[in-house]
Motif scaffolding. Structure first.
Motif, PDB file in Angstrom:
ATOM      1  N   ILE A   4       2.825 -26.119  12.613  1.00 45.61           N
ATOM      2  CA  ILE A   4       3.051 -27.268  11.829  1.00 45.61           C
ATOM      3  C   ILE A   4       3.377 -28.577  12.756  1.00 45.61           C
ATOM      4  N   LYS A   5       4.083 -28.252  13.899  1.00 37.97           N
ATOM      5  CA  LYS A   5       4.213 -29.348  14.927  1.00 37.97           C
ATOM      6  C   LYS A   5       3.060 -29.733  15.408  1.00 37.97           C
ATOM      7  N   SER A   6       1.941 -28.953  15.718  1.00 36.81           N
ATOM      8  CA  SER A   6       0.805 -29.146  16.229  1.00 36.81           C
ATOM      9  C   SER A   6       0.114 -30.091  15.162  1.00 36.81           C
ATOM     10  N   GLY A   7       0.149 -29.585  13.964  1.00 35.33           N
ATOM     11  CA  GLY A   7      -0.674 -30.654  12.808  1.00 35.33           C
ATOM     12  C   GLY A   7      -0.009 -31.645  12.513  1.00 35.33           C
ATOM     13  N   ALA A   8       1.270 -31.970  12.610  1.00 37.10           N
ATOM     14  CA  ALA A   8       1.923 -33.101  12.588  1.00 37.10           C
ATOM     15  C   ALA A   8       1.752 -34.092  13.547  1.00 37.10           C
TER      16      ALA A   8
ATOM     17  N   VAL B 104      -2.049 -35.435  12.775  1.00 35.55           N
ATOM     18  CA  VAL B 104      -2.105 -36.201  11.640  1.00 35.55           C
ATOM     19  C   VAL B 104      -1.562 -37.498  12.059  1.00 35.55           C
ATOM     20  N   THR B 105      -0.435 -37.514  12.873  1.00 36.92           N
ATOM     21  CA  THR B 105       0.126 -38.769  13.222  1.00 36.92           C
ATOM     22  C   THR B 105      -0.722 -39.568  14.155  1.00 36.92           C
ATOM     23  N   TYR B 106      -1.378 -38.863  15.134  1.00 38.20           N
ATOM     24  CA  TYR B 106      -2.485 -39.490  15.982  1.00 38.20           C
ATOM     25  C   TYR B 106      -3.529 -40.116  15.478  1.00 38.20           C
TER      26      TYR B 106
ATOM     27  N   ALA C  76       2.431 -46.135  14.130  1.00 38.44           N
ATOM     28  CA  ALA C  76       2.893 -44.759  13.947  1.00 38.44           C
ATOM     29  C   ALA C  76       2.963 -43.925  15.226  1.00 38.44           C
ATOM     30  N   SER C  77       2.525 -44.285  16.231  1.00 37.37           N
ATOM     31  CA  SER C  77       2.766 -44.037  17.737  1.00 37.37           C
ATOM     32  C   SER C  77       4.381 -43.797  18.309  1.00 37.37           C
ATOM     33  N   LYS C  78       5.369 -44.737  17.463  1.00 33.85           N
ATOM     34  CA  LYS C  78       6.457 -44.796  17.678  1.00 33.85           C
ATOM     35  C   LYS C  78       7.189 -43.683  17.351  1.00 33.85           C
TER      36      LYS C  78
ATOM     37  N   LYS D 175      -0.265 -32.557  24.172  1.00 30.52           N
ATOM     38  CA  LYS D 175       0.884 -31.978  23.435  1.00 30.52           C
ATOM     39  C   LYS D 175       0.362 -31.036  22.449  1.00 30.52           C
ATOM     40  N   ILE D 176      -0.864 -31.435  21.790  1.00 25.22           N
ATOM     41  CA  ILE D 176      -1.294 -30.448  20.387  1.00 25.22           C
ATOM     42  C   ILE D 176      -1.786 -29.238  21.087  1.00 25.22           C
TER      43      ILE D 176
END
Length: 171
Positions: A23-27, A30-32, A41-43, A69-70
């Motif tokens: 989920i962390k990788s996916g979040a 998606v935010t990227y 969104a990068s904040k 990070k991903i």
């Protein structure tokens, strides 16, 4: 019986870690993707991860850092998955088997690769961050020792398989 319960609890926590890291990788991904059209969104990418300074400095560096990070969290999720598989294959009555050895080696190598990626990530972050006085968000890189320990345990399991095989031949 107590060992079986401990292994079930360990399996539960491994699943929990695997799902959480996925989920962390996916979040972050998606935010990227959202940040491509909306730099704000990068904040707050995930758990208050702020890469806005990197975004403003260079979209390429920002993208590389997000990619690191991903990959880091995905590799951690893969390691948790391998632990789940290891716990499934582990037979308490006959713990020394080729599947356990193979999975322990895979876990060891995955942790070693994680360490390499973390070192590259941290070096990249430090070079850019110090040069431009950005906030540093480093990834823990204490994995090499853990990788070595698991590799040693894998070798012990391999030796156990050899002894077990020799005993089976003599009976």
């Amino acid at each position: 019986m107590k060992t079986a319960k401990i292994l079930k609890v360990a399996t539960f926590f491994s699943w929990f870690a695997c799902i959480g890291l996925t989920i962390k990788s996916g979040a972050i991904l998606v935010t990227y993707l959202l940040s491509i059209s909306n730099p704000e969104a990068s904040k707050n990418m995930y758990e208050s991860l702020n890469l806005f300074e990197y975004y403003n400095h260079s979209f390429l560096n920002y993208s590389i850092i997000v990619f690191y990070k991903i990959v880091l969290f995905s590799v951690e999720a893969y390691i948790a998955y391998l632990v789940i598989q290891l716990l499934k294959k582990l037979n308490i009555k006959q713990p020394f088997n080729i599947d356990v050895h193979s999975l322990m080696r895979k876990i060891s190598f995955a942790i070693f690769y994680l360490w390499i990626i973390a070192i590259v990530h941290n070096t990249h972050i430090q070079i850019i961050g110090k040069k431009h006085n950005f906030e540093l968000s480093l990834f823990s890189s204490d994995f090499v020792f853990l990788s070595l320990v698991i590799f040693i345990f894998a070798q012990i399991v391999k030796r156990g398989i050899e002894i077990q095989s020799e005993n089976d031949l003599t009976i």
